[in-house]
Motif scaffolding. Structure first.
Motif, PDB file in Angstrom:
ATOM      1  N   GLU A   3      -6.561   3.978  -1.056  1.00  0.00           N
ATOM      2  CA  GLU A   3      -5.344   3.420  -0.476  1.00  0.00           C
ATOM      3  C   GLU A   3      -5.156   3.888   0.964  1.00  0.00           C
ATOM      4  O   GLU A   3      -4.760   3.108   1.839  1.00  0.00           O
ATOM      5  N   ASN A  38       2.134   1.872  -3.426  1.00  0.00           N
ATOM      6  CA  ASN A  38       1.079   2.446  -4.265  1.00  0.00           C
ATOM      7  C   ASN A  38       0.933   3.944  -4.009  1.00  0.00           C
ATOM      8  O   ASN A  38       0.839   4.744  -4.942  1.00  0.00           O
ATOM      9  N   MET A  39       0.915   4.312  -2.736  1.00  0.00           N
ATOM     10  CA  MET A  39       0.755   5.722  -2.394  1.00  0.00           C
ATOM     11  C   MET A  39       1.943   6.549  -2.900  1.00  0.00           C
ATOM     12  O   MET A  39       1.777   7.686  -3.348  1.00  0.00           O
ATOM     13  N   ALA A  96      -1.432  -0.070  -9.807  1.00  0.00           N
ATOM     14  CA  ALA A  96      -1.486  -0.424  -8.387  1.00  0.00           C
ATOM     15  C   ALA A  96      -1.346  -1.932  -8.196  1.00  0.00           C
ATOM     16  O   ALA A  96      -1.652  -2.733  -9.085  1.00  0.00           O
ATOM     17  N   LEU A 105       0.827  -1.207   0.000  1.00  0.00           N
ATOM     18  CA  LEU A 105       0.000   0.000   0.000  1.00  0.00           C
ATOM     19  C   LEU A 105       0.864   1.261   0.000  1.00  0.00           C
ATOM     20  O   LEU A 105       0.550   2.245  -0.693  1.00  0.00           O
ATOM     21  N   VAL A 113      -3.868   4.511  -9.255  1.00  0.00           N
ATOM     22  CA  VAL A 113      -3.979   4.435  -7.791  1.00  0.00           C
ATOM     23  C   VAL A 113      -4.975   5.487  -7.303  1.00  0.00           C
ATOM     24  O   VAL A 113      -4.882   6.660  -7.670  1.00  0.00           O
ATOM     25  N   GLU A 145      -7.488   1.983   3.194  1.00  0.00           N
ATOM     26  CA  GLU A 145      -7.017   0.616   3.397  1.00  0.00           C
ATOM     27  C   GLU A 145      -5.818   0.585   4.344  1.00  0.00           C
ATOM     28  O   GLU A 145      -5.687  -0.338   5.164  1.00  0.00           O
TER      29      GLU A 145
END
Length: 245
Positions: A208, A25-26, A36, A22, A203, A211
């Motif tokens: 995100e 992804n960020m 992503a 995660l 993304v 999550e």
């Protein structure tokens, strides 16, 4: 260590790896063409767990195991730039670039012309066409790239971008720097090129972040559970010690 703590620990390790995915992804929410990732989990069952107490019979224990990393290949939003060297890949295809390790594939279409006149990506890697790397003379202007990747200038046709599709895109290996390797490449049939635009990362920053909060709370909940189990065991040992005395 007790079985319950081992099970909790396996879940914590999985959550830690999920948080790493995660966070990556960020970190790439603004990377052109980034896709992503998501971590898939499965239960790993031990054949038989022996319980010494008379109240319970033999039972299976299920541990958490990270099974695979899945790439979300849905297209990102298009961003119009007006730069003739920017190209957005529309479809499942990838652009090809030449690296010291061989051919690699990418979705980021921010291209440039280096000091030698060679068409490259923003990292300076030559973009592969049907004639190999393509070079422009200082007098060549009005660069145009058609939907099927044909590159032309005022002097005529130069080359065609090598756009590649894959039988199973999930088999591609992410190498970093927004590059991919592996897979079973084949000539693109459904992919189109759009000049003067870039594909944004797919993304969703909000999704995100939500999550990440959920994963962090799950991790803290497991840590609290393991602490209570330790306290229960410590209390049990103290009471057994008092009885023996």
């Amino acid at each position: 260590m007790e079985n319950a703590q081992l099970v909790s620990l396996s879940r914590q390790i999985g959550l830690q790896r999920q948080m790493d995915v995660l966070a990556n992804n960020m970190a790439n929410v603004n990377t052109t063409g980034f896709k992503a990732e998501a971590l898939l989990f499965e239960a790993f069952e031990m054949p038989v767990a022996r319980d010494r107490s008379f109240a319970y019979s033999d039972q299976n224990l299920a541990f958490t195991q990270d099974w695979a990393t899945l790439t979300d290949l849905t297209p990102g939003a298009l961003m119009e730039t007006g730069n003739p060297l920017d190209v957005a890949v529309m479809g499942e295809g990838f652009l090809s670039v030449d690296t010291p390790q061989g051919a690699r594939w990418m979705r980021g279409g921010a291209l440039q012309i280096d000091a030698q006149g060679t068409l490259t990506d923003i990292a300076g890697r030559p973009v592969v066409t049907d004639i190999g790397p393509v070079t422009f003379g200082p007098e060549e202007t009005d660069i145009s790239i058609s939907a099927d990747g044909l590159i032309t200038t005022q002097n005529g046709i130069k080359a065609r971008l090598q756009v590649t599709e894959f039988v199973n895109p999930q088999a591609l290996v992410r190498e970093g720097d927004n590059l991919w390797s592996g897979g079973e490449p084949q000539p693109a049939t459904e992919t189109r090129i759009r000049q003067g635009a870039l594909e944004r990362s797919n993304v969703s920053g909000i999704a995100e972040m939500a999550e990440m909060i959920r994963v962090q709370r799950s991790y803290q909940s497991l840590a609290s559970l393991m602490q209570r189990q330790d306290e229960m065991r410590r209390t049990a040992i103290q009471r057994l010690g008092d009885i023996s005395a």
